[in-house]
Motif scaffolding. Structure first.
Motif, short mmCIF file in Angstrom:
data_model
loop_
_atom_site.label_atom_id
_atom_site.label_comp_id
_atom_site.label_asym_id
_atom_site.label_seq_id
_atom_site.Cartn_x
_atom_site.Cartn_y
_atom_site.Cartn_z
N CYS A 23 25.11 32.24 40.56
CA CYS A 23 25.60 32.38 41.93
C CYS A 23 25.33 33.81 42.40
N ALA A 24 24.88 33.94 43.62
CA ALA A 24 24.65 35.26 44.19
C ALA A 24 25.04 35.25 45.66
N GLN A 25 25.55 36.40 46.13
CA GLN A 25 25.91 36.54 47.55
C GLN A 25 25.36 37.86 48.07
N ASP A 26 24.96 37.82 49.35
CA ASP A 26 24.37 39.03 49.96
C ASP A 26 25.23 39.55 51.10
N MET A 27 26.53 39.25 51.10
CA MET A 27 27.42 39.67 52.18
C MET A 27 28.27 40.87 51.79
N ASN A 28 27.99 41.45 50.63
CA ASN A 28 28.72 42.62 50.15
C ASN A 28 30.21 42.31 49.93
N HIS A 29 30.50 41.05 49.58
CA HIS A 29 31.88 40.67 49.32
C HIS A 29 32.35 41.18 47.97
N ASN A 30 33.63 41.52 47.89
CA ASN A 30 34.19 41.99 46.63
C ASN A 30 34.58 40.86 45.70
N SER A 31 35.10 39.77 46.25
CA SER A 31 35.66 38.70 45.42
C SER A 31 34.72 37.50 45.35
N MET A 32 34.67 36.89 44.16
CA MET A 32 33.84 35.70 43.95
C MET A 32 34.61 34.69 43.12
N TYR A 33 34.26 33.42 43.28
CA TYR A 33 35.05 32.32 42.71
C TYR A 33 34.13 31.19 42.22
N TRP A 34 34.60 30.47 41.22
CA TRP A 34 33.98 29.23 40.81
C TRP A 34 35.00 28.11 40.89
N TYR A 35 34.61 27.02 41.57
CA TYR A 35 35.44 25.82 41.71
C TYR A 35 34.68 24.63 41.14
N ARG A 36 35.43 23.62 40.76
CA ARG A 36 34.86 22.32 40.52
C ARG A 36 35.52 21.31 41.45
N GLN A 37 34.73 20.31 41.87
CA GLN A 37 35.24 19.31 42.79
C GLN A 37 34.97 17.94 42.22
N ASP A 38 36.03 17.21 41.97
CA ASP A 38 35.95 15.85 41.46
C ASP A 38 36.53 14.90 42.52
N PRO A 39 36.07 13.67 42.57
CA PRO A 39 36.54 12.73 43.60
C PRO A 39 38.07 12.64 43.61
N GLY A 40 38.66 12.81 44.80
CA GLY A 40 40.10 12.68 44.95
C GLY A 40 40.91 13.82 44.40
N MET A 41 40.23 14.88 43.91
CA MET A 41 40.96 15.99 43.27
C MET A 41 40.87 17.28 44.07
N GLY A 42 40.18 17.27 45.18
CA GLY A 42 40.03 18.51 45.93
C GLY A 42 39.21 19.52 45.16
N LEU A 43 39.42 20.78 45.46
CA LEU A 43 38.71 21.88 44.81
C LEU A 43 39.67 22.57 43.85
N ARG A 44 39.26 22.68 42.61
CA ARG A 44 40.12 23.34 41.63
C ARG A 44 39.43 24.61 41.13
N LEU A 45 40.19 25.69 41.11
CA LEU A 45 39.65 26.99 40.74
C LEU A 45 39.48 27.10 39.23
N ILE A 46 38.26 27.47 38.79
CA ILE A 46 37.99 27.61 37.37
C ILE A 46 38.23 29.06 36.94
N TYR A 47 37.52 29.98 37.55
CA TYR A 47 37.65 31.42 37.31
C TYR A 47 37.40 32.13 38.63
N TYR A 48 37.90 33.34 38.72
CA TYR A 48 37.57 34.17 39.87
C TYR A 48 37.43 35.62 39.44
N SER A 49 36.80 36.38 40.32
CA SER A 49 36.60 37.80 40.09
C SER A 49 37.03 38.52 41.36
N ALA A 50 38.18 39.17 41.32
CA ALA A 50 38.71 39.83 42.52
C ALA A 50 37.83 41.01 42.94
#
Lengths: 116, 111
Positions: A23-50
């Motif tokens: 994953c890469a971003q070019d918006m100079n954002h400080n925080s980044m996140y990884w989610y997984r999405q399963d049917p009927g489960m919404g988005l669940r946060l796996i790890y993040y980097s503040a």
């Protein structure tokens, strides 16, 4: 600006194989996140980097590891894939500011992973 | 952690009608209340958000209302159009780093 990009878009693994989602971003954002999405489960946060140099566990970290390589890049690694990790994985970034659209998370296009 | 519930889980309306989706949360420290829209096969995108010091915010056909005392906030879509068909997620939070997403509401706008 490309925003948030993810590779690959699709991946099929066999049980026990390993892989890294990029994953890469070019918006100079400080925080980044990884989610997984399963049917009927919404988005669940796996790890993040503040911020660069820090990572923290989210709601469902088991079976995953992450690396904040620099401010732009945040990778997610599956060391030994299992069928339960079949999902769509989204990376996101944000840059909380005192005013304006603070906390908005910008998502990548997703990676569809199937583990056989 | 935050406990988030959305109702209804599915909603079907006729084009031109209004749609309302409600999100309840448990953490009284939550102070930011966004709604995300996810079209089929696409990524989630922020459509409207509100801070805790504001009771209502409107942006053209969409609005969000907040009841902090009762710990719920709602998404209102008026004059619905086929392109409003999507899954909508609420994600209340009290910290900048962690959003807790609801399980989503699938809105179908029929002709």
């Amino acid at each position: 600006n490309a925003g948030v990009t993810q590779t690959p878009k699709f991946q099929v693994l066999k049980t026990g194989q390993s892989m890294t989602l990029q994953c890469a971003q070019d918006m100079n954002h400080n925080s980044m996140y990884w989610y997984r999405q399963d049917p009927g489960m919404g988005l669940r946060l796996i790890y993040y980097s503040a911020s660069e140099g820090t990572t923290d566990k989210g709601e469902v970290p088991n079976g995953y590891n992450v690396s904040r390589l620099n401010k732009r890049e945040f990778s997610l690694r599956l060391e030994s894939a299992a069928p339960s990790q079949t999902s769509v994985y989204f990376c996101a970034s944000s840059d909380p500011r005192p005013s304006g659209r603070s906390y908005e998370q910008c998502f990548g296009p997703g990676t569809r992973l199937t583990v056989l | 952690g935050e406990n988030v519930e959305q109702h209804p889980s599915t909603l079907s309306v006729q084009e031109g009608d209004s749609a309302v989706i409600k999100c309840t949360y448990s953490d009284s420290a939550s102070n930011y209340f966004p709604w995300y829209k996810q079209e089929l096969g696409k990524r989630p995108q922020l459509i409207i958000d509100i801070r805790s010091n504001v009771g209502e915010k409107k942006d053209q056909r969409i609005a969000v209302t907040l009841n902090k005392t009762a710990k719920h906030f709602s998404l209102h879509i008026t004059e619905t159009q086929p392109e409003d068909s999507a899954v909508y997620f609420c994600a209340p939070t009290g910290t900048a780093s962690k959003l807790t997403f609801g399980t989503g509401t699938r809105l179908q706008v029929t002709l």
